[in-house]
Design a protein around this motif. Structure first.
Motif, short mmCIF file in Angstrom:
data_model
loop_
_atom_site.label_atom_id
_atom_site.label_comp_id
_atom_site.label_asym_id
_atom_site.label_seq_id
_atom_site.Cartn_x
_atom_site.Cartn_y
_atom_site.Cartn_z
N VAL A 88 0.85 -1.18 -0.02
CA VAL A 88 0.05 0.20 -0.08
C VAL A 88 0.84 1.03 0.01
CG1 VAL A 88 -1.74 1.42 1.38
CG2 VAL A 88 -1.74 -1.50 1.15
N TRP A 89 0.65 2.25 -1.00
CA TRP A 89 1.39 3.35 -0.89
C TRP A 89 0.33 4.73 -0.97
CZ3 TRP A 89 6.36 2.96 -0.85
CH2 TRP A 89 6.89 1.62 -1.34
N GLY A 90 1.07 5.59 -0.15
CA GLY A 90 0.19 6.71 -0.05
C GLY A 90 0.92 8.00 -0.29
N LEU A 91 0.36 9.16 -1.10
CA LEU A 91 1.06 10.30 -1.08
C LEU A 91 0.72 11.42 -0.17
CD1 LEU A 91 2.85 11.94 -3.41
CD2 LEU A 91 0.68 12.67 -4.34
N ALA A 92 1.53 11.78 0.66
CA ALA A 92 1.36 12.55 1.76
C ALA A 92 1.50 14.07 1.44
CB ALA A 92 2.43 12.08 2.99
N ARG A 93 2.30 14.11 0.11
CA ARG A 93 2.71 15.55 -0.01
C ARG A 93 3.14 15.79 -1.47
NH1 ARG A 93 7.43 19.29 2.42
NH2 ARG A 93 7.22 21.07 0.95
N GLY A 94 2.74 16.72 -2.19
CA GLY A 94 3.33 17.15 -3.54
C GLY A 94 2.80 15.99 -4.51
N LEU A 96 0.97 14.25 -8.04
CA LEU A 96 -0.02 14.82 -8.90
C LEU A 96 -1.34 14.87 -8.13
CD1 LEU A 96 0.41 12.11 -11.79
CD2 LEU A 96 0.97 14.83 -11.80
N ARG A 97 -1.64 13.82 -7.00
CA ARG A 97 -2.72 13.99 -6.42
C ARG A 97 -2.67 13.11 -5.13
NH1 ARG A 97 -4.49 12.29 -11.22
NH2 ARG A 97 -5.11 10.08 -11.35
N ARG A 98 -3.04 13.52 -4.09
CA ARG A 98 -3.01 12.79 -2.65
C ARG A 98 -4.09 11.51 -3.06
NH1 ARG A 98 -2.34 16.89 2.45
NH2 ARG A 98 -0.42 18.03 1.61
N GLY A 99 -3.58 10.61 -2.05
CA GLY A 99 -4.50 9.52 -2.01
C GLY A 99 -3.47 8.21 -1.97
N ALA A 473 7.85 15.59 -3.45
CA ALA A 473 6.75 14.51 -3.05
C ALA A 473 7.21 13.75 -1.85
CB ALA A 473 6.25 13.70 -4.24
N VAL A 474 6.45 13.51 -1.11
CA VAL A 474 6.50 12.72 0.07
C VAL A 474 5.57 11.40 0.10
CG1 VAL A 474 6.63 12.39 2.84
CG2 VAL A 474 7.36 14.52 1.94
#
Length: 484
Positions: A88-94, A96-99, A473-474
């Motif tokens: 499972v991967w999550g975009l915390a910042r930066g 294209l779009r969070r989620g 991105a984080v």
């Protein structure tokens, strides 16, 4: 066999066979460890000139001996292994779009030693398959050049490898033929492969510059590989095979055949060679009484005989970005890449201790005019037994970058100059930094939380859905690997 076989220099990866021939061991041809079908998050043994397969241990598999079935298979020279990986991967910042996004695979392999099975010594047959699922986090949410995971691949159920290997002269010479994944043995860094980012397995440069990314996980192609162990610390390897595992056009990227059973010989041949040298750094620096500090140093190169498009000029010699251009790039015959890989233990607590610090460095350089990326460097450290009472845990920190070739950068400038109105941004190298910790929850279950930071996301080639430049991105992730 456990994911924790022979805790090595704090690294992992499918390239066990690289180490197996270092032994020139008697017995079957290079028997791959069960981790050969996974691209990351799987430990390898410590580099050594005489590698020995660790004893099989039913306690390191969820289903143990399989109610006696594994023991029966072993007596006949057969070994069936399977893994399941969930991420499972999550975009915390930066980005294209969070989620969040999910990916996963189930992998299985069957090996048959011809000695116990047929009375034919030093032969080995191998077949493996993959079931890949989930969505591409790099494409959907991050927008990065480097995928956050080696498992970020096109969804498919596919044949992976199918080959036969014959060992000769006490396995000092081994010949393998079939459909091969060359990054199982070539251009691989043991310590780099501990990390989850895809570039630490098969790097971004060959992934972008070769047809379909070359014969690398999860793709394979018809090939023949020869491995020779002339001296105890030295291994020489070479392979030749099809350069296009999916059979599609160069612009098709990583698409094309999803089954792994279409074998195309239409584009060109790929030649790759590598020399590996094992050394004990402590013996060289401090004498024979110091704690052993094993390492492997590798020097190699590949050449592809196919044609490759120029990064700036069209077939008439004009600029591809010009409004008057046909859009058909100038074609170059052949392509090359040279590389250096260093995997080295640099500190050990005491003689025989598994508490170690390990370094890796991998550098690559390729032809500029026909390649999108012509320079790439990765480096990192892994720490074994960092926490007291956790002998099977590993912590790591690593960084990587790939630089656009000069012609690719100038083409980017051309696009901005011919745009109406003129504008655009220069291509910039994308950097990524990864912090990861692999914990053995049980002997058959590894849990690996992961943090990655990207800057210059996408190298300046993409924007967010709103048209803004992608911010640094984080990414937070979790990998769970089960051995059955």
């Amino acid at each position: 066999m456990s994911l924790r076989v022979h805790r090595r220099s704090g690294s992992l990866r499918l390239s066990v066979v690289v180490l197996a021939v270092l032994s020139a061991q008697a017995g079957a041809a290079d028997l791959p460890l069960t981790t050969d079908i996974l691209p990351s998050g799987v430990p390898l043994p410590v580099p050594a000139p005489r590698f020995e397969l660790p004893p099989d241990d039913d306690g390191t598999r969820l289903f143990g001996s399989g109610w006696g079935a594994r023991d029966w298979l072993a007596r006949h020279g057969l070994r069936l292994t399977a893994f399941d990986v969930e991420e499972v991967w999550g975009l915390a910042r930066g980005g294209l779009r969070r989620g969040a996004s999910y990916d996963g695979i189930t992998a299985a392999a069957l090996t048959a030693q011809t000695g116990p099975l047929l009375g034919w010594p030093d032969g080995l047959f191998n077949i493996s398959a993959l079931q890949i699922r989930g969505r591409s986090f790099a494409d959907d949410r991050l927008g990065a050049l480097n995928a956050v995971s080696g498992y970020d691949a096109a969804r498919s159920t596919r044949l992976f490898e199918l080959w036969y290997e014959q060992g000769l002269f006490g396995n000092r010479l081994a010949i393998r033929a079939g459909t091969l994944d060359l990054d199982t043995e070539f251009l691989v860094s043991q310590n780099a492969s501990f990390f989850l980012n895809a570039s630490f397995g098969w790097p971004l440069s060959p992934s972008s510059d070769l047809y379909s990314g070359g014969p690398s996980w999860p793709y394979s192609a018809p090939a023949v590989r020869v491995k020779w162990n002339p001296l105890s610390p030295l291994v020489l390897m070479a392979a030749v095979g099809d350069d296009n595992p999916t059979g599609g056009p160069f612009s098709g990227g990583h698409g094309g055949d999803a089954s792994g059973t279409r074998f195309s010989l239409d584009t060109g041949a790929l030649f790759i060679a590598e020399a590996q040298y094992w050394l004990d750094l402590a013996r060289h620096l401090s004498g024979s009484n110091a704690p052993a500090l094993p390492g492997t140093w590798k020097l190699g190169a590949l050449y592809d005989s196919a044609t490759f498009p120029d990064q700036r000029y069209d077939a008439a010699g004009g600029l591809l970005a010009a409004p008057s251009s046909s859009g058909l790039p100038l074609q170059h015959r052949g392509n090359w890449l040279a590389y250096l890989v260093i995997d080295q233990m640099i500190w050990r607590e005491r003689v025989g201790s598994d508490k170690t610090i390990n370094l890796f460095v991998r550098a690559m350089a390729g032809a500029g005019g026909r390649n999108l990326f012509d320079r790439e460097v990765q480096a990192g450290l892994t720490f074994d037994e960092l926490l007291p009472g956790r002998p099977d845990d590993t912590f790591g920190i690593a960084w990587g970058v790939a630089t656009y070739s000069r012609r690719a950068r100038l083409h980017g400038d051309d696009l901005g100059r011919f745009a109406i109105p003129p504008g655009g941004s220069r291509l910039r190298p994308e950097h990524h930094l990864e912090l990861t910790y692999q914990a053995a929850a049980t002997r058959w279950l590894n849990v690996q939380p992961d943090l990655q930071y990207f800057w210059n996301v996408g190298g300046g080639t993409q924007t967010t859905p709103s048209g803004d430049r992608i911010r640094n991105a984080v990414v937070l992730g979790l990998n769970v690997t089960t051995t059955f």
